[in-house]
Design an enzyme around this catalytic site. Structure first.
Site, PDB file in Angstrom:
ATOM      1  N   ASP A   1      39.594  36.907  28.881  1.00  0.00           N
ATOM      2  CA  ASP A   1      39.985  38.305  28.800  1.00  0.00           C
ATOM      3  C   ASP A   1      41.490  38.483  28.957  1.00  0.00           C
ATOM      4  O   ASP A   1      42.084  39.397  28.385  1.00  0.00           O
ATOM      5  CB  ASP A   1      39.251  39.111  29.876  1.00  0.00           C
ATOM      6  CG  ASP A   1      37.800  39.361  29.494  1.00  0.00           C
ATOM      7  OD1 ASP A   1      37.447  39.159  28.327  1.00  0.00           O
ATOM      8  OD2 ASP A   1      37.017  39.768  30.370  1.00  0.00           O
TER       9      ASP A   1
ATOM     10  N   ARG B   1      46.870  40.123  26.440  1.00  0.00           N
ATOM     11  CA  ARG B   1      48.212  39.804  25.943  1.00  0.00           C
ATOM     12  C   ARG B   1      48.477  40.397  24.565  1.00  0.00           C
ATOM     13  O   ARG B   1      49.617  40.727  24.231  1.00  0.00           O
ATOM     14  CB  ARG B   1      48.418  38.290  25.896  1.00  0.00           C
ATOM     15  CG  ARG B   1      48.714  37.659  27.234  1.00  0.00           C
ATOM     16  CD  ARG B   1      49.601  36.425  27.064  1.00  0.00           C
ATOM     17  NE  ARG B   1      49.076  35.504  26.077  1.00  0.00           N
ATOM     18  CZ  ARG B   1      48.225  34.506  26.361  1.00  0.00           C
ATOM     19  NH1 ARG B   1      47.808  34.331  27.583  1.00  0.00           N
ATOM     20  NH2 ARG B   1      47.800  33.705  25.414  1.00  0.00           N
TER      21      ARG B   1
ATOM     22  N   ASP C   1      43.979  48.139  33.538  1.00  0.00           N
ATOM     23  CA  ASP C   1      44.317  48.932  34.707  1.00  0.00           C
ATOM     24  C   ASP C   1      45.810  49.002  34.961  1.00  0.00           C
ATOM     25  O   ASP C   1      46.597  48.211  34.439  1.00  0.00           O
ATOM     26  CB  ASP C   1      43.616  48.374  35.957  1.00  0.00           C
ATOM     27  CG  ASP C   1      43.811  46.878  36.136  1.00  0.00           C
ATOM     28  OD1 ASP C   1      44.940  46.395  35.944  1.00  0.00           O
ATOM     29  OD2 ASP C   1      42.840  46.178  36.476  1.00  0.00           O
TER      30      ASP C   1
ATOM     31  N   ARG D   1      46.900  54.974  53.775  1.00  0.00           N
ATOM     32  CA  ARG D   1      47.735  53.784  53.908  1.00  0.00           C
ATOM     33  C   ARG D   1      46.884  52.568  53.561  1.00  0.00           C
ATOM     34  O   ARG D   1      45.688  52.530  53.861  1.00  0.00           O
ATOM     35  CB  ARG D   1      48.270  53.665  55.328  1.00  0.00           C
ATOM     36  CG  ARG D   1      49.162  54.814  55.761  1.00  0.00           C
ATOM     37  CD  ARG D   1      49.599  54.644  57.198  1.00  0.00           C
ATOM     38  NE  ARG D   1      50.469  55.741  57.634  1.00  0.00           N
ATOM     39  CZ  ARG D   1      51.032  55.805  58.823  1.00  0.00           C
ATOM     40  NH1 ARG D   1      50.830  54.836  59.722  1.00  0.00           N
ATOM     41  NH2 ARG D   1      51.799  56.835  59.138  1.00  0.00           N
TER      42      ARG D   1
ATOM     43  N   ASP E   1      46.910  48.595  50.996  1.00  0.00           N
ATOM     44  CA  ASP E   1      47.608  47.615  50.167  1.00  0.00           C
ATOM     45  C   ASP E   1      47.991  48.170  48.800  1.00  0.00           C
ATOM     46  O   ASP E   1      48.814  47.575  48.104  1.00  0.00           O
ATOM     47  CB  ASP E   1      46.732  46.376  49.969  1.00  0.00           C
ATOM     48  CG  ASP E   1      46.637  45.527  51.234  1.00  0.00           C
ATOM     49  OD1 ASP E   1      47.266  45.896  52.235  1.00  0.00           O
ATOM     50  OD2 ASP E   1      45.919  44.506  51.216  1.00  0.00           O
TER      51      ASP E   1
ATOM     52  N   THR F   1      35.380  46.391  35.491  1.00  0.00           N
ATOM     53  CA  THR F   1      34.716  45.115  35.765  1.00  0.00           C
ATOM     54  C   THR F   1      35.722  44.026  36.107  1.00  0.00           C
ATOM     55  O   THR F   1      35.379  42.849  36.130  1.00  0.00           O
ATOM     56  CB  THR F   1      33.869  44.665  34.551  1.00  0.00           C
ATOM     57  OG1 THR F   1      34.689  44.586  33.391  1.00  0.00           O
ATOM     58  CG2 THR F   1      32.721  45.625  34.309  1.00  0.00           C
TER      59      THR F   1
ATOM     60  N   TYR G   1      39.743  43.741  38.390  1.00  0.00           N
ATOM     61  CA  TYR G   1      40.277  43.843  39.748  1.00  0.00           C
ATOM     62  C   TYR G   1      39.645  45.007  40.509  1.00  0.00           C
ATOM     63  O   TYR G   1      39.368  44.929  41.706  1.00  0.00           O
ATOM     64  CB  TYR G   1      41.799  44.019  39.641  1.00  0.00           C
ATOM     65  CG  TYR G   1      42.576  43.953  40.934  1.00  0.00           C
ATOM     66  CD1 TYR G   1      42.024  43.488  42.116  1.00  0.00           C
ATOM     67  CD2 TYR G   1      43.921  44.356  40.950  1.00  0.00           C
ATOM     68  CE1 TYR G   1      42.768  43.429  43.282  1.00  0.00           C
ATOM     69  CE2 TYR G   1      44.672  44.294  42.107  1.00  0.00           C
ATOM     70  CZ  TYR G   1      44.084  43.838  43.278  1.00  0.00           C
ATOM     71  OH  TYR G   1      44.833  43.784  44.431  1.00  0.00           O
ATOM     72  N   SER G   2      39.397  46.109  39.819  1.00  0.00           N
ATOM     73  CA  SER G   2      38.800  47.286  40.444  1.00  0.00           C
ATOM     74  C   SER G   2      37.442  46.963  41.071  1.00  0.00           C
ATOM     75  O   SER G   2      37.137  47.399  42.183  1.00  0.00           O
ATOM     76  CB  SER G   2      38.644  48.406  39.399  1.00  0.00           C
ATOM     77  OG  SER G   2      38.029  49.533  39.966  1.00  0.00           O
TER      78      SER G   2
END
Length: 295
Positions: free
Chosen positions: A70, A75, A144, A171, A173, A184, A186-187
């Site tokens: 993916d 890219r 994202d 507050r 990261d 599907t 990083y989220s």
């Protein structure tokens, strides 16, 4: 004759054999093959293969073949979307949520030449960084946009609004603003919801929030999401689109994310539903983090 651009991930194991097989299949379909200049290192025989700048090639292509995972799709997604060129992903990686074919299914490329395929339109996001009311940076994302701390040992403060109406403050990261495609990636690893692509929503998910009330939100695609962020001790804050090299933002900057006018067009041959792909890929135990980073 169709013009086809092959975009290979040169770092993947077995990529040379994958490119050679793809070229053989395309030659049998009388296609005109284009590849990026750096792919000359693969050493594919044939004077009819054109090595050319990726953007110039995509502008001429009838469709793009992405060989990798993916991240490889990410890219070339911006360029392909800008030219309304559909893309066929072939998985030579691990998870591959967006890829349509596995390495051993490469022969199905011929289906495209026979018209036996469908187009799956995926919404994209437009990122703008406003400084003093003026855009100093813009980018497009298929997966994202992330606003995160640059120092791993510090936390940042984030204020999030939708259409200029305050939504949440916490507050932590950072925060992930994702398309349905990106839910599907990083989220999902951050505990966000899975949104099917046809829903065309914008998912906003906190990253390691220091507050119990900080939850994910799912917004209408018409909403304009704005984020301001600053390090509690003056530490830097970074904004990134689709995992590319981040850009440092100032405390007074406003990160604005809205639906892009561009859509990514993915070629679908097998006709599998989103939920079939989801069950299969998640049961494979793949590392979701890899989907958010080009590679």
């Amino acid at each position: 004759m169709k013009n086809v651009f092959i975009s290979p991930n040169m770092r993947k194991n077995g990529i040379i054999n994958a490119v050679l097989e793809a070229c053989q299949i395309l030659h049998s379909c009388n296609a005109r093959i284009m590849m990026p200049i750096q792919a000359q290192a693969i050493g594919v025989d044939g004077s009819d293969i054109i090595y050319i700048d990726s953007n110039d090639a995509i502008a001429q292509a009838d469709f793009v073949i992405s060989l990798g995972g993916d991240g490889t799709i990410l890219r070339v997604a911006r360029q392909a979307a800008a030219h309304c060129v559909p893309l066929l992903g072939i998985n030579v990686g691990h998870v591959g949520f967006m890829t349509e074919l596995e390495r051993e299914e490469m022969g199905l490329i011929r289906e495209v030449f026979e018209g036996k395929y469908e187009i799956d339109n995926r919404m994209m996001l437009e990122l703008s960084i406003l400084r003093g009311g003026h855009a100093v940076y813009t980018q497009t994302a298929l997966n994202d946009v992330t606003v995160t701390k640059q120092n791993p040992f510090h936390v940042i403060r984030l204020d999030i609004s939708a259409d200029r109406v305050p939504v949440t403050r916490f507050r932590g990261d950072g925060v992930i603003i994702a398309t349905p495609t990106g839910t599907t990636a990083y989220s999902l690893a951050a505990g966000g919801p899975i949104v099917e692509p046809s829903a065309e929503n914008i998912a906003v998910t906190p990253i390691c929030p220091h507050a119990l009330q900080a939850k994910s939100f799912v917004f209408s695609p018409e909403r304009e999401i704005a984020v301001t962020a600053s390090g509690l001790d003056g530490s830097a804050v970074c904004v990134s689109a689709d995992g590319d090299k981040g850009l440092e933002v100032r405390p007074a900057d406003v990160v604005v994310v809205r639906r892009s006018r561009l859509d990514m067009r993915l070629i679908r041959i097998k006709g599998q539903s989103f939920y079939h792909i989801l069950r299969k890929k998640l049961s494979d135990g793949g590392a979701l983090y890899e989907i958010s980073t080009p590679g």
